[in-house]
Design a protein around this motif. Structure first.
Motif, PDB file in Angstrom:
ATOM      1  N   VAL A 228       6.597  26.721 -23.268  1.00  0.00           N
ATOM      2  CA  VAL A 228       6.210  25.192 -23.137  1.00  0.00           C
ATOM      3  C   VAL A 228       6.295  24.282 -24.371  1.00  0.00           C
ATOM      4  CG1 VAL A 228       3.993  23.778 -22.167  1.00  0.00           C
ATOM      5  CG2 VAL A 228       4.479  26.012 -21.448  1.00  0.00           C
ATOM      6  N   PRO A 229       6.808  23.193 -24.130  1.00  0.00           N
ATOM      7  CA  PRO A 229       7.213  22.227 -25.248  1.00  0.00           C
ATOM      8  C   PRO A 229       5.668  21.641 -25.723  1.00  0.00           C
ATOM      9  CG  PRO A 229       8.589  21.582 -23.722  1.00  0.00           C
ATOM     10  CD  PRO A 229       7.602  22.726 -22.774  1.00  0.00           C
ATOM     11  N   ASP A 230       5.752  21.081 -27.008  1.00  0.00           N
ATOM     12  CA  ASP A 230       4.345  20.542 -27.642  1.00  0.00           C
ATOM     13  C   ASP A 230       4.473  19.053 -26.965  1.00  0.00           C
ATOM     14  OD1 ASP A 230       4.089  22.714 -29.176  1.00  0.00           O
ATOM     15  OD2 ASP A 230       5.405  22.158 -30.630  1.00  0.00           O
ATOM     16  N   PHE A 231       3.839  19.096 -25.802  1.00  0.00           N
ATOM     17  CA  PHE A 231       3.740  17.691 -25.213  1.00  0.00           C
ATOM     18  C   PHE A 231       2.410  16.950 -25.789  1.00  0.00           C
ATOM     19  CE2 PHE A 231       5.470  20.104 -21.676  1.00  0.00           C
ATOM     20  CZ  PHE A 231       6.563  19.285 -21.136  1.00  0.00           C
ATOM     21  N   VAL A 232       2.564  15.605 -25.719  1.00  0.00           N
ATOM     22  CA  VAL A 232       1.437  14.812 -26.284  1.00  0.00           C
ATOM     23  C   VAL A 232       1.085  13.988 -25.249  1.00  0.00           C
ATOM     24  CG1 VAL A 232       0.793  12.942 -27.953  1.00  0.00           C
ATOM     25  CG2 VAL A 232       2.516  14.675 -28.716  1.00  0.00           C
ATOM     26  N   ILE A 233      -0.062  14.400 -24.636  1.00  0.00           N
ATOM     27  CA  ILE A 233      -0.344  13.732 -23.331  1.00  0.00           C
ATOM     28  C   ILE A 233      -1.593  13.002 -23.141  1.00  0.00           C
ATOM     29  CG2 ILE A 233      -0.775  14.097 -20.719  1.00  0.00           C
ATOM     30  CD1 ILE A 233       0.910  16.829 -21.137  1.00  0.00           C
ATOM     31  N   PRO A 234      -1.467  11.651 -23.064  1.00  0.00           N
ATOM     32  CA  PRO A 234      -2.914  10.665 -23.089  1.00  0.00           C
ATOM     33  C   PRO A 234      -3.967  11.630 -22.171  1.00  0.00           C
ATOM     34  CG  PRO A 234      -1.305   9.810 -21.745  1.00  0.00           C
ATOM     35  CD  PRO A 234      -0.688  10.724 -22.562  1.00  0.00           C
ATOM     36  N   PHE A 235      -5.436  11.602 -22.608  1.00  0.00           N
ATOM     37  CA  PHE A 235      -6.453  12.228 -22.126  1.00  0.00           C
ATOM     38  C   PHE A 235      -6.645  13.721 -21.862  1.00  0.00           C
ATOM     39  CE2 PHE A 235      -6.193   7.649 -20.293  1.00  0.00           C
ATOM     40  CZ  PHE A 235      -7.339   6.975 -20.969  1.00  0.00           C
ATOM     41  N   VAL A 236      -5.577  14.160 -22.296  1.00  0.00           N
ATOM     42  CA  VAL A 236      -5.390  15.812 -22.372  1.00  0.00           C
ATOM     43  C   VAL A 236      -5.211  16.327 -23.977  1.00  0.00           C
ATOM     44  CG1 VAL A 236      -3.925  17.754 -21.517  1.00  0.00           C
ATOM     45  CG2 VAL A 236      -4.216  15.876 -20.143  1.00  0.00           C
ATOM     46  N   THR A 237      -4.493  15.712 -24.652  1.00  0.00           N
ATOM     47  CA  THR A 237      -4.296  16.110 -25.933  1.00  0.00           C
ATOM     48  C   THR A 237      -4.902  15.058 -26.844  1.00  0.00           C
ATOM     49  OG1 THR A 237      -2.123  15.332 -26.200  1.00  0.00           O
ATOM     50  CG2 THR A 237      -2.246  17.506 -25.439  1.00  0.00           C
ATOM     51  N   PHE A 238      -5.058  13.844 -26.503  1.00  0.00           N
ATOM     52  CA  PHE A 238      -5.539  13.014 -27.128  1.00  0.00           C
ATOM     53  C   PHE A 238      -6.269  11.942 -26.567  1.00  0.00           C
ATOM     54  CE2 PHE A 238      -1.620  10.970 -26.528  1.00  0.00           C
ATOM     55  CZ  PHE A 238      -1.825   9.648 -26.392  1.00  0.00           C
ATOM     56  N   ASN A 239      -7.006  10.906 -27.060  1.00  0.00           N
ATOM     57  CA  ASN A 239      -7.787   9.955 -26.426  1.00  0.00           C
ATOM     58  C   ASN A 239      -6.940   8.627 -26.727  1.00  0.00           C
ATOM     59  OD1 ASN A 239      -9.258   7.761 -25.536  1.00  0.00           O
ATOM     60  ND2 ASN A 239     -11.407   9.117 -26.073  1.00  0.00           N
ATOM     61  N   PRO A 240      -6.592   8.058 -25.746  1.00  0.00           N
ATOM     62  CA  PRO A 240      -5.674   6.673 -26.206  1.00  0.00           C
ATOM     63  C   PRO A 240      -6.587   5.708 -26.773  1.00  0.00           C
ATOM     64  CG  PRO A 240      -5.839   7.233 -24.033  1.00  0.00           C
ATOM     65  CD  PRO A 240      -6.299   8.234 -24.563  1.00  0.00           C
ATOM     66  N   VAL A 241      -7.714   5.587 -26.513  1.00  0.00           N
ATOM     67  CA  VAL A 241      -8.644   4.620 -27.160  1.00  0.00           C
ATOM     68  C   VAL A 241      -8.632   4.552 -28.407  1.00  0.00           C
ATOM     69  CG1 VAL A 241     -11.040   3.441 -26.916  1.00  0.00           C
ATOM     70  CG2 VAL A 241      -9.727   4.435 -24.483  1.00  0.00           C
ATOM     71  N   ASP A 242      -8.957   6.000 -29.049  1.00  0.00           N
ATOM     72  CA  ASP A 242      -8.745   6.234 -30.488  1.00  0.00           C
ATOM     73  C   ASP A 242      -7.669   6.122 -31.310  1.00  0.00           C
ATOM     74  OD1 ASP A 242     -11.668   7.015 -29.859  1.00  0.00           O
ATOM     75  OD2 ASP A 242     -11.277   8.864 -29.791  1.00  0.00           O
ATOM     76  N   ALA A 243      -6.541   6.318 -30.342  1.00  0.00           N
ATOM     77  CA  ALA A 243      -5.350   6.302 -31.245  1.00  0.00           C
ATOM     78  C   ALA A 243      -4.719   4.847 -31.184  1.00  0.00           C
ATOM     79  CB  ALA A 243      -4.433   7.195 -30.540  1.00  0.00           C
ATOM     80  N   PHE A 244      -5.308   3.786 -30.356  1.00  0.00           N
ATOM     81  CA  PHE A 244      -4.726   2.676 -30.316  1.00  0.00           C
ATOM     82  C   PHE A 244      -4.671   1.901 -31.694  1.00  0.00           C
ATOM     83  CE2 PHE A 244      -5.010  -2.030 -29.667  1.00  0.00           C
ATOM     84  CZ  PHE A 244      -3.783  -2.121 -28.641  1.00  0.00           C
ATOM     85  N   SER A 245      -3.718   1.007 -31.992  1.00  0.00           N
ATOM     86  CA  SER A 245      -3.479   0.520 -33.237  1.00  0.00           C
ATOM     87  C   SER A 245      -2.585  -0.769 -33.043  1.00  0.00           C
ATOM     88  CB  SER A 245      -2.843   1.330 -34.311  1.00  0.00           C
ATOM     89  OG  SER A 245      -2.166   0.493 -35.386  1.00  0.00           O
ATOM     90  N   TRP A 246      -3.056  -1.943 -33.289  1.00  0.00           N
ATOM     91  CA  TRP A 246      -2.287  -3.021 -33.228  1.00  0.00           C
ATOM     92  C   TRP A 246      -1.054  -3.223 -33.990  1.00  0.00           C
ATOM     93  CZ3 TRP A 246      -2.479  -6.376 -29.510  1.00  0.00           C
ATOM     94  CH2 TRP A 246      -3.808  -6.476 -28.516  1.00  0.00           C
ATOM     95  N   SER A 247      -1.207  -2.479 -35.238  1.00  0.00           N
ATOM     96  CA  SER A 247       0.164  -2.347 -36.180  1.00  0.00           C
ATOM     97  C   SER A 247       1.077  -1.762 -35.541  1.00  0.00           C
ATOM     98  CB  SER A 247      -0.383  -1.642 -37.400  1.00  0.00           C
ATOM     99  OG  SER A 247      -1.669  -2.385 -38.106  1.00  0.00           O
ATOM    100  N   VAL A 248       0.717  -0.627 -34.963  1.00  0.00           N
ATOM    101  CA  VAL A 248       2.103   0.069 -34.047  1.00  0.00           C
ATOM    102  C   VAL A 248       2.281  -0.539 -32.841  1.00  0.00           C
ATOM    103  CG1 VAL A 248       2.305   2.025 -32.712  1.00  0.00           C
ATOM    104  CG2 VAL A 248       0.861   2.412 -34.616  1.00  0.00           C
ATOM    105  N   VAL A 249       1.414  -1.456 -32.151  1.00  0.00           N
ATOM    106  CA  VAL A 249       1.979  -2.310 -31.036  1.00  0.00           C
ATOM    107  C   VAL A 249       3.212  -3.185 -31.681  1.00  0.00           C
ATOM    108  CG1 VAL A 249       1.319  -4.224 -29.593  1.00  0.00           C
ATOM    109  CG2 VAL A 249      -0.008  -2.201 -29.943  1.00  0.00           C
ATOM    110  N   PHE A 250       2.725  -4.150 -32.766  1.00  0.00           N
ATOM    111  CA  PHE A 250       3.543  -5.070 -33.147  1.00  0.00           C
ATOM    112  C   PHE A 250       4.762  -4.629 -33.882  1.00  0.00           C
ATOM    113  CE2 PHE A 250      -0.102  -7.657 -33.000  1.00  0.00           C
ATOM    114  CZ  PHE A 250       0.275  -9.017 -32.596  1.00  0.00           C
TER     115      PHE A 250
END
Length: 460
Positions: free
Chosen positions: A236-258
């Protein structure tokens, strides 16, 4: 194009004996470039293969099985992903990728409602061409560093592997014909890998480390039963899945968005160009039927799917368009077969280890050519669109975009609590180019006499 030149039409199902061969051909055509993007950005190549397969199948469904296009990892996102990884890690990158896919969806709705004429004002060749050049040249230091250096120090042995890889790829691009002419990147990687294996044995300089491949193979051959062997093969590959392997709220960054979202502006223009080329090859007007809004939506959904799995953003692949042009096999079932094979490859552990063992200088050698081609394609857009750089307006816009993008200029936007959001590099150059194009007079000169956008309107 006359019907007699078509080996298999878009909706034709091939015979099973040929189906597999045709699909493998498409798999090989996209393989080298698709795994290069995650390799450069420290994402998982296995996940990239799986997400490209899922994304392609979604694209075929959204376009109603009417456009034979394969979607793989987008090169335009390499630099933004690299910067975003340093800020928010792979989790932050996935959020940025997801929002970039949402932008595709919004553009799709706008095109469905208002047609394509407004794109001329937003994405004229005088803006898109120089930004594409920035993408290629901005990545040049990455390619050279991978080709020459080990931990920041120059290595002649490693550089020799990069040169050999580059030469094989160039020779393959120029001299190979037929099927082999479609996969020069893959051939270059194989040739560079072989050279690295030999030079490692001769010089005792570890250019290549194949211990992971050997361990995976030993695990398979030492299995006590067929069932155990199957379990050893698949991983099984190393999937990065929201709400499964991480919390998207905690990972959100405006810097990344821009950093990532503005890239969608450029990739949409590339997408339109691919659709026009594909339309000419297949003898159909895909911009009209099933419609540009559907193909852009399919591209966006594929990118969203990739972001939900941990893969890089997807885009239609010119390599696979080349396969279509030579083989005249336009069947979407062949494309779908390649997508399924890519997904299967992503779950085979020994293939994952093999990809991971590819030496950095080998990828650096391939990247020297590929990143140069990206820059040259931006120049080609200006030439094909017949942009007159003798016009001061065009000269000003292109010059400012190039220097801001390649020079690494950035703007820090305060967001409170002492934090700032940087808009840098290609994203900043694209935004500045858009603003200059909108405020400077004589906008018509920025469209060019041979604008691909003007041609798309004529076709519709």
């Amino acid at each position: 194009m006359s019907e007699k030149n078509i080996v298999l039409d878009v909706r034709e199902v091939p015979k099973l004996s040929k189906w597999l061969i045709f699909s493998i051909q498409h798999l090989f055509a996209m393989f080298g470039a698709t795994i290069l993007v995650p390799f450069l950005t420290e994402l998982s190549p296995a996940v990239a293969l799986v997400s490209s397969g899922f994304g392609t199948l979604a694209y075929l469904l959204i376009t109603r099985g009417q456009i034979p296009a394969y979607l793989g990892s987008s090169f335009a996102f390499i630099a933004p992903i690299t910067s975003a990884m340093a800020i928010g890690g792979p989790e932050g990158v996935m959020i940025g990728s997801f929002l970039a896919g949402v932008v595709y969806g919004i553009l799709s709705l706008l095109i469905a409602a208002f047609g394509t004429d407004w794109i001329i004002k937003v994405l004229p060749p005088i803006v898109v061409g120089p930004v594409i050049i920035v993408i290629g040249l901005g990545l040049a230091p990455t390619a050279i560093d991978m080709a020459m250096n080990v931990d920041g120090e120059y290595s002649g042995v490693h550089f020799s592997a990069a040169i050999v890889t580059l030469l094989i790829t160039v020779i393959g691009s120029l001299l190979f014909k037929g099927f082999f002419g479609l996969i020069p990147i893959l051939i270059g990687i194989i040739g560079g890998y072989t050279y690295s294996l030999v030079i490692t044995a001769i010089t005792n300089v570890k250019v290549l480390d194949a211990s992971g491949v050997q361990a995976a193979w030993d695990k398979i051959v030492s299995s006590n039963s067929f069932g155990e062997a199957i379990q050893s093969i698949f991983l099984v590959p190393d999937f990065v899945i929201p709400f499964v392997t991480f919390n998207p709220v905690d990972a959100f960054s405006w810097s990344v968005v821009f950093l990532m979202v503005p890239v969608a502006i450029v990739t949409v223009a590339e997408h339109i160009g691919d659709q026009m080329v594909l339309s000419k090859i297949a003898g159909r007007n895909f911009l009209k039927k099933p419609g540009l809004h559907r193909s852009i939506l399919g591209d966006g959904v594929a990118t969203v799917i990739a972001s939900l799995l941990g893969g890089p953003p997807n885009t239609t692949y010119g390599e696979n368009i080349g396969v279509l042009a030579i083989t005249r096999v336009f069947s979407v079932f062949v494309i779908g077969g390649a997508a399924v094979l890519a997904m299967i490859f992503g779950f085979i552990g020994i293939i994952t280890e093999l990809i991971g063992s590819i030496p950095s200088p080998v990828m650096g050698g391939v990247s020297i050519l590929l990143f140069g081609i990206i820059a040259s394609s931006g120049l080609r857009m200006l030439i094909d669109s017949q942009i007159d750089l003798g016009e001061k307006r065009n000269l000003v816009i292109s010059s400012v975009i190039l220097v801001i993008g390649i020079g690494g200029a950035h703007i820090d936007i305060p967001v409170g609590n002492g934090q700032v959001v940087p808009i840098a590099g290609m994203a900043l150059s694209a935004l500045v180019g858009l603003v200059l194009n909108l405020i400077l007079p004589e906008k018509e000169s920025g469209y060019g006499n041979g604008s691909m956008f003007a041609r798309s309107e004529d076709e519709e």
